[in-house]
Structure formats: structure tokens, C-alpha cells
Scaffold this motif. Structure first.
Motif, mmCIF file in Angstrom:
data_model
loop_
_atom_site.group_PDB
_atom_site.id
_atom_site.type_symbol
_atom_site.label_atom_id
_atom_site.label_comp_id
_atom_site.label_asym_id
_atom_site.label_seq_id
_atom_site.Cartn_x
_atom_site.Cartn_y
_atom_site.Cartn_z
ATOM 1 N N UNK A 188 -3.324 10.767 -7.489
ATOM 2 C CA UNK A 188 -4.326 9.719 -7.269
ATOM 3 C C UNK A 188 -3.775 8.741 -6.247
ATOM 4 N N UNK A 189 -4.517 8.560 -5.153
ATOM 5 C CA UNK A 189 -4.055 7.594 -4.160
ATOM 6 C C UNK A 189 -5.076 6.522 -3.849
ATOM 7 N N UNK A 241 0.795 -1.217 0.000
ATOM 8 C CA UNK A 241 0.000 0.000 0.000
ATOM 9 C C UNK A 241 0.831 1.272 0.000
ATOM 10 N N UNK A 297 2.074 7.000 4.002
ATOM 11 C CA UNK A 297 2.574 5.652 4.272
ATOM 12 C C UNK A 297 4.019 5.682 4.744
ATOM 13 N N UNK A 299 -0.070 4.023 -6.200
ATOM 14 C CA UNK A 299 -0.320 2.651 -6.657
ATOM 15 C C UNK A 299 0.574 2.339 -7.864
ATOM 16 N N UNK A 327 -2.773 1.103 -12.085
ATOM 17 C CA UNK A 327 -3.456 0.239 -11.119
ATOM 18 C C UNK A 327 -4.255 1.127 -10.179
ATOM 19 N N UNK A 328 -5.464 0.711 -9.880
ATOM 20 C CA UNK A 328 -6.244 1.449 -8.885
ATOM 21 C C UNK A 328 -5.828 0.967 -7.496
ATOM 22 N N UNK A 329 -6.277 1.688 -6.472
ATOM 23 C CA UNK A 329 -5.960 1.250 -5.107
ATOM 24 C C UNK A 329 -6.520 -0.146 -4.862
ATOM 25 N N UNK A 330 -7.687 -0.423 -5.436
ATOM 26 C CA UNK A 330 -8.286 -1.745 -5.247
ATOM 27 C C UNK A 330 -7.390 -2.822 -5.865
ATOM 28 N N UNK A 332 -10.344 8.623 0.704
ATOM 29 C CA UNK A 332 -9.868 8.000 1.932
ATOM 30 C C UNK A 332 -8.440 8.395 2.292
ATOM 31 N N UNK A 365 -9.507 -1.224 -0.154
ATOM 32 C CA UNK A 365 -9.026 0.160 -0.213
ATOM 33 C C UNK A 365 -8.680 0.548 1.223
#
Lengths: 220, 765, 149
Positions: free
Chosen positions: C36-37, B361, C132, B365, B444-447, C42, B700
Motif C-alpha cells: 500500500x503506497x 513521503x 522515492x 506510509x 496511516x494512509x497517504x493522506x 498514483x 496525496x
């Protein structure tokens, strides 16, 4: 539809306990919402119409029963989560603390940098899952529901010093037409909507007001 | 624009193997990239250098141009550890450069630079002298040129501030004036170049500025997704929910109807394990912009064949692992006779510990930009990767072309933590770009990131100790089960191999006469990978918790228990450990001994700083201690926790002491340790990945939770041990002792022992 | 056609009115300082200002910014001279740097309304911004330094 109900035992036997497991450890409060001994067909998610209560001849009793029906909506996490008695809204079915952590702020609209509308839009977002409705904000502290009994909430709703200075007619109008209130029935994503429809709820509340807006006694 | 450099000649004597690859040597650094865009230049970040001809380049890392501009290559990836600030300064100081004349260039993936993998906390460790030698060689050339011009002995000349001086005759010359002459001189022979005394290096006296700081705070820093090239489209992937799953059928019609969606491309799933660095397969939605691609993905109608891993259930697996550590495993460390000693013990203390899968994480991403030249078939990748050489290898393999036809340009990394040394997302970008026939940014998305990571192993560990009549610890046995990292690269790997137990099991000093460690079975069902500090996380959690449990069981001060168990100051041998070989992070025990004096030293120091011996004076705070050696550095941590008014636990204050040998950039070491504390806090309090029906349940930050600002203690006190020992690692060693220190502190405050992470599961936070 | 001001420049864009401001700024206009995170409000990496208030650009449909003024990190100051930017550098807050534009934009919205925030104020306002790398302690100090407290 055969209705089997009794008004009298508006008591703990029919209490619905809502665990507040996720609150940051505040001495495990439990909300005890005394629910009208509902007509037996009243399954979760169903809100009976005012007509279902027509058989209750005693007006006060009928009013209490109508309030009991309305309380099913009041007890919905969709409603309770934005009526907290502290600084943080809740989320999800078990009234978990809002995450990311947010604060009520002086006007119930969040704090600088983290206002309710920093994230919440005027409509639900499908891809982002963020719930939204016009004027997204917290109910003021004096209108808090979380942690309070149905009886207490009932008295509070009728008290102009604790209901935003509203008359009972204005309350009916508010619950029937307010868009933020209406979100509770269209919460988006996988959230469980409040029982019935906003229109149904408005009619129940109107019927309750019309029958004298009776409030149950505290159960103890 | 490429600058061809006869690399082989330059690398002689430096121990680097020239790859013989037809790629340009220099790649413009990110600051320069940002500057180029600011000036309104081409949209294409020019990946290759703008080195002018005629410079002095005795090796692949330094170029002194005729105008005096000194270009220094940073071969490692920048992901927050400050390596782009530290490495060039180390070279420049040895060279005698004025930093105002220095620009930093980011190396593309090329074997000419030697190992570039920014992983394992080894950008400085083991290479401190080697890196300086790069600058020293250039200095020697310039000094010789000046000495020859002045007719003096080179040894009488000095170099600093981009000048060579001859103090006796009060002569000096700027580097620029010496470049042409120096470039004609033969390279100094090995042994002829001397390093400066460390105390004379300017950075030893003044803080090293954060090179990319100004670009970061103004939004000009270029991370992976910030690279733009003409005609580029954006793609997002829909991966199989279960590792090893495949598309059974799909209908892309609705996706293609979304305005902006250009095409949907099927990327084949791997035929079988191991999954290595390849793509997991699935569908790529290619669109004009990210929003269209995301909407297109949502509109895909897909049925999956989930494959064999669809049985994976974290709850059931937990039971399997528990059964596994309750039975004998493969013995990997053995001293004395632990079985007899346990059987004959007066008292046995045993405990089982559990750490869940974790996801990296990183805030950025995974993302990669790929362009494939239709004519030549050459592929260029721009990506935030920790290992550009492996990226090159994997992309070439996936495209079926030679590595010499793949160029990998490294952007800044928005966090890496080990995730970005696995180039699967770059492979995907290349495959999609080739199929789409246009350059593609694969986002890539966070998912995707949370659900399709190379997860940190879920791990179970059982430790048993036996005490004799006098209360002395006479036996220590540990059994460990976790799906190994090796399973990602070799099918059929179902238990930790010895190489993976080198991180805190084989190498833990234990002054106990009977010791045994056993490796137990835990078959993999997801891709397992290394995450910041790797297996040290669960090994340190188990051992440092157990030391605390031993202390309380024996009514001892945990600090005294630590010192007793570590034993007297000494260098621990493999014979004493009872192992054939200690991996020791690739170093020999001669270079980097397991030095109990240093481990004791950080414990003594951190407890002193934290006021450990006075801790009972403040009953409102619970103190926990943990220590660990990893990546050849020694760390001890004390955490102090308090109760909130709501009865939850909050970390109030923390102390960390590291002995990492020689430090180049103490300020960044501090920041790494502060960060390690928060990384460890996430592990201790919040983070866990679980699977049901083979699919990851989290998606997420709503359910894969990380520490937020309110979780940060009021203060993290970091103390650095001054040392002349060889440099150890810094980026990772801070993490392992944090979670056990917190858990031990919670025990001290509440009397409740938590043997399972994260603590949120127990309602503690 | 959606009209809005971006860092002081008028924009008129023919885009899907539901497209989040984040993607309009990054993909259509080409300003990449906003990150974009998570896409779900969130993490705060995408924080920008709309009429001075911090919003998460990843969940703000561009129609919500119509006829309003949007400021991104690139527009916070012309030369990195905002007190927060200076404090961030002085205390060397960034590690990887990816979240820092969002952190700074949230902090800027806070300081604009509350020039001398307490620790609790900072925590409340900044709780939506994840880092993070774990730079939170320095973020607290830098906000206070910028505020002169």
C-alpha cells in the motif's frame, strides 16, 4: 422564459476561450469554441431543451443554435479531457496533463503496464477518487476535440472517416446511450459535470440532426 | 524466547553504556523473519533470537555459536542505505568470518547497543574503527584460544574464512572448534586488540552483496505493515486537520454500522504546544481489515475545534517571512563590519530565495503494530522506525509505564528520510491497542502522511553582497527565516537557533573580509521536523544560487566564482567564520576540519568530468554547478538541462562527486547519490506543501508531486573520491547541491533566474 | 463468495465485493508482498497482474477479479528466477525496496507484451510507479537487461 438571442453573430464575440495552461508547454494552444449566443437563461451547467429553440423559424439557423447548445457539452472538460489531440489524456477543469503520466497506446487503451483499465474501473471510486465507467479509454486520435474549434469538431463528428464510421443516427444513439459518454454527467468526486443530463444532450443532438446537422463556419 | 546475556560484562571497554534493561539482546533479522514465515512457522514473527547457549559473545553485537554460525547484530535501521549489508560485513571482515556463516540480526530498541538513531548520516561516520573493533575483539578471543591450544604466540596466528591458522606450522582450526575455549578466556584489555590494515579487509576488494535484495524482489521482505500477530485488528486515524485542533463533537454511529468496524476510539489531542513525538489526537477506527477501517473513517461525523493554528495561510506567511528577512535579525555570524562594507560598496547584489514546506513521503506510509499484554501491561511494538530507543521512551511515556516494559522491534523501513525517527505513529498504535484491548496495526494512509507530517521548514533567505571598485567581493550578508525544528520540542521557538544554522550558514567557508549572518523570525504553525539533509536544503539552495548570480553579475565563470569565494586550501577556523562554535555535526574541528581543499577538489573534479569548460560548445544544453559540505562530506554536482519539444525543461544528464572519506560500501554510496539526485529533483521541480486555514492543502501524490521515471536524467555519473580521511556521511549530503545545480542550469539555458522552489510553480516543467 | 485464482491457487472468499484486491490479498489472504503506497492508483506500489495485465490492486474491487487469475510478486516466479528479478539483483536496483514489487510487476507486464522495449516504451509503461529512493536509472537498465537489449 424570455429568450433573447441572435443566430447571426456566431462569432468570436461569443467565443469561450479555454486555456490549456497545463499542457506540457505546447506553444500555449488555446481552444476557441464558438458558442451559440445562448438564450440568456443559459447559465453554466444548464443545457436548454430543444424546445427552447423552437422559436427559430429558419431551420438552418435553428440547427446551428442547437449545435451551439450541444457545444456547451463538447466544451466541458469532462468530455474534452478524453478527446486529446496527442498521446496524453487530460484531467481536472483546466485540461491538465494526466498525472501519473500515461500514454494513449496503439488502441487508445494505454500501454502494457499502464492501461487505462489498470486504474480506471467500471464505476467511480469514492475513497480513491479514481473516475471510472465501462470501457474507459481515450477517443481515437481522429476524434480529437482538444485544441479544435467548435466548427471543426462539428464537421469531424459528421465525417464517417473521423467519427468511427457512424451515421448521424448512430451518433445520436451513441451520445444518448453510451455509458462512457454518460460518465460526463456523473463524474464523481469534486469534478464539475457536463451541462444538463445525458438525456438532454441526446435530445439536443437529435434535434440538431433532425434540423440538418448544420455546422458553423470557422470564425476566421 | 529470550536469551539473557550479561551485557554489562560484554560491553566493558567498548564505550557502551549498558542500560540494565530486562530485554532480550537479539532480535531476529528480517530475512530470518521472512524465512520463518516461508517455513510455515508461527504467524508471530519471533522478535527475539534463537541463539543457542554456549556461544562466544564478547560484546552485544557478535555471537559465534558452537556450530560456527556467526550472528551479527545490525543496530541501525535499514531504509535503503544498505546498512544491513554494510555494517555486518565491516564486523565480519575484521573478525575473519566467512560470510556464508554469518546471519544478520536486527537489534530491537535497547540502550545496550549505544546510539541506534539512524539519522544524520552517521551509521559509519565517526564509528568506522569502533565498529571494526567489535569484530576484532571476537577475533582476538578466537586467536588466543587457538594459540593456547597449539602452544604458539597469538601474534603468529591469522583469522580468515572462519578459520584461525598458524601458517608457520600449517595448522588451522575452524571457529566452531574454538568457541568453547575462547568463551572461557578473559576479555582482551583495551589496547590489546589491533585492527587489520584496511587493505586486508575482504570487502575492500570485492563488492558487498545486498543482503535483503533477494527477499525484496520476491516480496518476502518484511516491512512495517507486513507483520502479523494473532487477533490483530487494523486501525486508521482521523487526525485534526489543523495542528493543535481538537474534537468539538463526533458521532460514530454510521462508522460503527460499517461491516467489520469494531470500535471507534478517541485519542486525546495534546493540550498545547510543543507537540514533540506525541499523537496529534483524533479518532481511531478499529476494524477487521483496512478496507472496513477506511470506510468507517469516511463515515465519521466530526466537528473540529481548529485552535490557534487555523490562521495559518501559506500565502500570508510568505509575506511575513519576506518582511522578516528585510529587517535586521539576530546576528549569529560576524566577521569585520558588513554594514559599513555594504554601505561603501560600489555595487550591491541582492537576492531573496524561498523554499516551501516539504513532506517526507516515504513510499511506505507510517505504520505500527502494537500489542499490550493485558496481564502484565507490557507493550510490544513492531514498526519501521529509525529510532527504536526514542520509540520505546515515547511509548512508555504515553502508556505511563516503565521503559523496561516496552519492547520495540524494527522491521525494514520502506523509506525513512527522517520521518520515521519521529515515533508519534507508534505512540498512537500503543494507545489504540490499549483502548481496544486487542493487538492493533495502525496504518496511516497517504493522506495522513502528507497532511500530518513533521514538515521540512518553509524558509526564506536574503543574501546581499557588496563589490568594491575593482569588482572584488567585500561584503556578504545573509538573513534567514524559518520556523525552527526546535519549536516542535519547545514552545515559543520562533527563529532558527544557532544549532540549526550550522548546516550551511555558520559553517560555509567564505573568503570575504566582511561577513554577517542573521537569524530572523518565523513562528511555527505546523510540526517542523528534519528531512533528509535538513536545513542544508534551503541554505544550499540560497547560497549556491547566489554564487551563480554573483558569477553572472561579475561576468565570471561560475566555477571560478565558487573557487574564489571558497578561497585558498585551508582548514577554516571558528574565528575565521566569525562564530562562537560550529556545530560540525557533533564532531570536533580537529577530527573533521572544514577543509576547503576537499571542497575545491570535488568542484574541480565534477567540472572536469562534466566537460564544464567545453559546455558552451553545446548551446542546446544548460549546465549548472553547485557544491556543498554537509554531514562532514563534500559534494559537487553538475546538472545539464535541455528544452523538450514542448518548451519545458528536462534534466538531461548529471554528474556528482563526493569526498566522504573512507567508504565501506562504494556501490551503496553510488546508489545513495543517484537517489539523492532524484530526491533533489523532486524538491527542485515539483514538491511543495501549503496550508490554508491551518490545514494542509495537499493530500496525496496527485498534489504532492514527486519525480517520476521520466524526470530521471539519461545518466547520473557518480564519482567517489578515494580517501583515507575519516568517514563522512553519505545518505544526506548528496541532496542539498542538486536543486541549485538544476536551477543554475535552467538559468544557463534560458536566462531566467528562479529564486523560488518548486520550478513547477513557474511553469518550467 | 468471490472466486478467483491467486498465484495458481483457487480462492473462494466471503468478502465485500467492493473491497480492493490489495486488501483482499494482504489482509484476508495474508500475502504481503503487494504494498500500500497511496490508495489512489498514483504510485504503483500495489501493482499485480489480473489475467496477465498490470492493475493497481488498491483501486481494483475484488469483484473485478472474479473468475480471473491474479498474480502477485510472490507468484511471479517460484524461486526469484524471473529475468526481471535476476536483473534487479544483478544491478542492485532496490534501495528501501518498498516500491520494487510494484516496479517489477509493471515491468513484467510490459515485457510480456513487448519483449524488446525501447527507452520510451519503458518510460511510458513505468511512469505510474513512484520510487522515492530514486532508483529510476537502475530500473531502466534492469528492464533492458532482463529484455536482453
Amino acid at each position: 422564459m424570455k429568450l433573447a438571442w441572435h443566430v447571426a453573430p456566431l462569432l468570436a464575440s461569443a467565443a469561450l476561450a479555454l486555456p490549456l495552461g497545463a499542457c506540457a508547454g505546447e506553444a500555449s494552444p488555446r481552444v476557441t469554441v464558438a458558442v451559440a449566443p445562448a438564450p440568456s437563461s443559459s447559465a453554466p451547467g444548464v443545457l436548454l431543451p430543444p424546445e427552447a429553440f423552437a422559436g427559430i423559424s429558419d431551420v438552418h439557423a435553428r440547427s446551428l443554435a442547437l449545435y451551439g447548445e450541444a457545444a456547451k457539452v463538447i466544451a466541458s472538460p469532462r468530455c474534452q479531457n478524453c478527446h486529446p489531440a496527442d498521446s496524453s489524456p487530460r484531467q481536472r477543469e483546466a485540461n491538465e496533463m494526466h498525472d501519473p503520466p500515461v500514454a494513449r497506446g496503439p488502441e487508445d487503451e494505454g500501454v502494457p503496464g499502464a492501461r487505462c483499465t489498470s486504474c480506471h474501473q467500471d464505476t467511480n471510486l469514492e475513497l480513491a477518487r479514481v473516475p471510472g465507467a465501462p470501457k474507459w479509454h481515450l477517443a481515437p486520435l481522429e476524434m480529437a476535440w482538444l485544441g479544435k474549434s467548435t466548427a471543426a469538431i462539428c464537421k469531424q463528428m459528421k465525417d464517417p472517416t473521423r467519427n468511427g464510421g457512424k451515421s448521424l443516427a448512430q451518433i445520436v444513439d451513441h451520445v444518448t446511450h453510451d455509458e462512457l459518454v454518460g460518465w460526463g454527467w456523473h463524474p464523481g468526486a469534486d469534478r464539475i459535470p457536463a451541462p444538463g443530463t445525458q438525456k438532454d444532450f441526446g435530445r439536443i443532438v437529435a434535434a440538431w440532426v433532425d434540423t440538418g446537422a448544420a455546422c458553423p463556419e470557422e470564425s476566421r | 524466547m529470550r536469551v539473557e546475556v550479561p551485557r554489562r560484562a560484554f560491553l566493558q571497554g567498548l564505550g557502551f553504556v549498558a542500560g540494565g534493561l530486562a530485554l532480550g539482546i537479539f532480535s531476529e533479522g528480517r530475512s530470518a523473519l521472512a524465512a520463518s514465515r516461508d517455513r510455515g512457522h508461527s504467524e508471530i514473527p519471533n522478535p527475539n533470537g534463537t541463539l543457542t547457549a554456549g556461544g562466544l559473545r564478547p560484546n552485544a553485537f557478535v555471537d559465534v555459536a558452537p556450530d560456527g554460525t556467526i550472528s551479527i547484530v545490525c543496530k541501525r535501521s535499514e531504509m535503503g542505505q544498505g546498512i544491513r549489508s554494510s555494517l555486518p560485513v565491516l564486523i565480519a571482515d575484521e573478525l575473519g568470518a566467512d560470510m556464508a556463516h554469518v546471519r544478520v540480526l536486527q537489534a530491537p530498541g535497547d540502550e545496550a547497543y549505544g546510539d541506534q538513531n539512524t539519522d544524520g548520516s552517521h551509521s559509519i561516520r565517526g564509528q568506522y574503527d569502533e565498529i571494526r573493533m567489535l569484530g576484532a575483539t571476537v577475533r582476538e578471543q578466537l586467536v588466543r584460544a587457538a594459540a593456547r591450544r597449539w602452544g604458539v604466540a597469538p601474534a603468529e596466528c591469522t583469522a580468515s574464512g572462519s578459520l584461525v591458522s598458524h601458517p608457520r606450522s600449517k595448522r588451522s582450526a575452524p571457529f566452531a572448534a574454538l568457541v568453547a575455549a575462547a568463551a572461557t578466556l578473559p576479555l582482551p584489555k583495551p589496547g590489546e586488540v589491533k585492527l587489520r590494515p584496511r587493505s586486508e579487509l575482504p570487502h575492500a576488494k570485492a563488492p558487498i552483496p545486498l543482503l535483503d535484495g533477494p527477499d525484496i524482489v520476491t516480496g518476502r521482505a518484511v516491512f512495517g505493515a507486513d507483520v502479523k500477530i494473532p487477533r490483530m485488528l487494523t486501525a486508521v486515524m482521523l487526525h485534526p486537520p489543523v495542528v493543535g485542533g481538537k474534537l468539538a463533537r463526533f458521532d460514530a454511529q454510521k462508522a460503527l454500522a460499517i461491516p467489520g468496524v469494531k470500535t471507534v476510539i478517541e485519542i486525546p489531542a495534546p493540550a498545547s504546544a510543543p507537540y514533540g513525538f506525541g499523537s496529534l489526537g483524533g479518532l481511531a477506527v478499529v476494524a477487521d481489515n483496512t478496507w472496513a477501517a477506511l470506510r468507517g473513517r469516511k463515515a465519521l461525523d466530526v466537528t473540529w475545534d481548529h485552535g490557534a493554528n487555523a490562521t495559518y495561510d501559506s500565502r500570508a506567511f510568505r509575506q511575513l517571512m519576506t518582511a522578516s528577512i528585510r529587517a535586521p535579525g539576530t546576528v549569529v555570524r560576524k566577521v569585520g563590519d558588513v554594514e559599513s562594507a555594504l554601505a561603501g560598496a560600489k555595487t550591491r547584489i541582492e537576492a531573496e530565495y524561498f523554499v516551501p514546506h516539504l513532506a517526507h513521503a516515504s513510499m511506505e506510509p507510517p505504520v505500527a503494530i502494537a500489542r499490550i499484554d493485558a496481564g502484565s501491561g507490557r507493550c510490544e511494538i513492531w514498526a519501521p522506525v529509525q529510532n527504536p530507543q526514542a520509540t520505546r521512551t515515547e511509548v512508555a511515556k504515553a502508556l505511563g509505564i516503565g521503559e523496561d516494559r516496552v519492547a520495540v522491534h524494527v522491521t525494514l523501513l520502506g523509506g525513512g528520510f527522517g520521518r520515521k525517527s519521529k515515533p508519534d505513529f507508534c505512540v498512537e498504535a500503543a494507545l489504540v491497542a490499549r483502548a481496544a484491548g486487542v493487538p492493533v496495526r495502525l496504518q496511516w494512509t497517504r493522506e495522513d502522511d502528507v497532511q500530518h507530517d513533521y514538515f521540512h521548514s518553509v524558509a526564506a533567505q536574503r543574501i546581499e553582497a557588496g563589490l568594491d571598485e575593482s569588482g572584488k567581493i567585500v561584503a556578504y550578508r545573509t538573513r534567514i527565516a524559518f520556523p525552527p525544528i526546535s519549536s516542535t520540542f519547545k514552545a515559543g521557538e520562533v527563529r532558527p537557533p544557532e544549532g540549526e544554522l550550522g548546516q550551511g550558514v555558520l559553517d560555509a567557508p567564505l573568503a570575504v573580509p566582511n561577513v554577517q549572518a542573521e537569524s530572523c523570525e518565523a513562528p511555527p504553525h505546523v510540526r517542523i521536523g528534519w528531512l533528509r539533509s535538513v536545513h542544508n536544503i534551503h541554505h544550499a539552495f540560497a547560497m549556491a544560487s547566489f554564487v551563480d548570480e554573483l558569477a553572472h553579475a561579475r561576468a565570471k565563470d561560475p566555477k571560478a566564482q565558487w573557487l574564489e569565494l571558497i578561497g585558498e586550501p585551508r582548514h577554516v577556523t571558528e574565528a575565521e567564520l566569525g562564530v562562537k562554535k560550529v556545530p560540525n555535526y557533533g564532531a570536533t574541528l580537529e577530527q573533521y576540519p572544514i577543509d576547503t581543499a576537499r571542497l575545491r577538489g570535488v568542484i574541480e573534479r565534477v567540472t572536469s568530468l562534466a566537460g564544464w569548460d567545453r559546455r558552451h560548445a553545446d548551446p542546446a544544453r544548460g549546465y549548472g554547478l553547485a557544491a556543498h559540505r554537509s554531514f562532514l562530506s563534500y559534494i559537487a554536482v553538475v546538472a545539464a538541462v535541455v528544452r523538450t519539444p514542448g518548451g519545458k525543461i528536462k534534466i538531461d544528464e548529471a554528474w556528482m562527486v563526493i569526498d566522504a572519506g573512507i567508504l565501506v560500501n562504494p556501490e551503496r554510496v553510488r546508489s545513495q547519490l543517484e537517489g539523492a539526485f532524484l530526491f533533489g529533483t523532486s524538491i527542485a521541480l515539483y514538491s511543495q506543501i501549503t496550508a490554508r486555514d491551518g490545514a494542509i492543502e495537499q493530500s496525496n501524490f496527485r498534489d504532492y508531486k514527486l519525480a517520476r521515471i521520466a524526470d530521471a536524467p539519461r545518466a547520473i555519473h557518480v564519482d567517489l573520491v578515494e580517501s583515507d580521511e575519516p568517514s563522512g556521511g553519505v545518505g544526506e549530503p548528496g541532496v542539498p547541491p542538486v536543486a541549485p545545480a538544476i536551477v543554475n542550469a535552467v538559468f544557463a539555458l534560458t536566462g531566467t533566474r528562479h529564486r523560488e522552489l518548486p520550478l513547477a510553480k513557474a511553469g518550467v516543467v | 463468495m468471490i472466486r478467483f485464482r491467486l498465484n495458481g491457487t483457487d480462492q473462494a472468499l466471503d468478502v465485500d465485493p467492493e473491497m480492493p484486491l490489495l486488501w483482499v490479498v494482504r489482509d484476508v489472504v495474508g500475502l504481503t508482498g503487494t504494498k500500500y503506497g497511496c490508495g489512489q492508483a498514483l504510485c504503483g506500489a500495489c501493482t499485480v497482474h489480473v489475467d496477465g495485465e498490470a492493475v493497481r490492486a488498491c483501486v481494483t474491487p475484488i469483484r473485478r477479479a472474479e473468475n480471473r487469475s491474479v498474480t502477485t510478486i510472490e507468484g511471479l516466479s517460484s524461486d526469484g528466477s524471473h529475468p526481471l528479478q535476476k536483473a534487479w539483483l544483478e544491478l542492485e536496483v532496490p534501495q528501501c525496496g518498498f516500491c520494487q514489487a510494484g516496479q517489477i510487476m509493471t515491468a513484467a507486464a510490459l515485457l510480456a507484451k513487448n519483449a524488446r522495449p525501447s527507452d520510451a516504451d519503458i518510460e511510458q509503461s513505468m511512469s505510474g510507479n513512484l520510487c522515492r529512493c530514486g532508483t529510476y536509472n537502475r530500473i531502466r537498465l534492469a528492464v533492458k537487461k532482463a529484455a536482453g537489449t
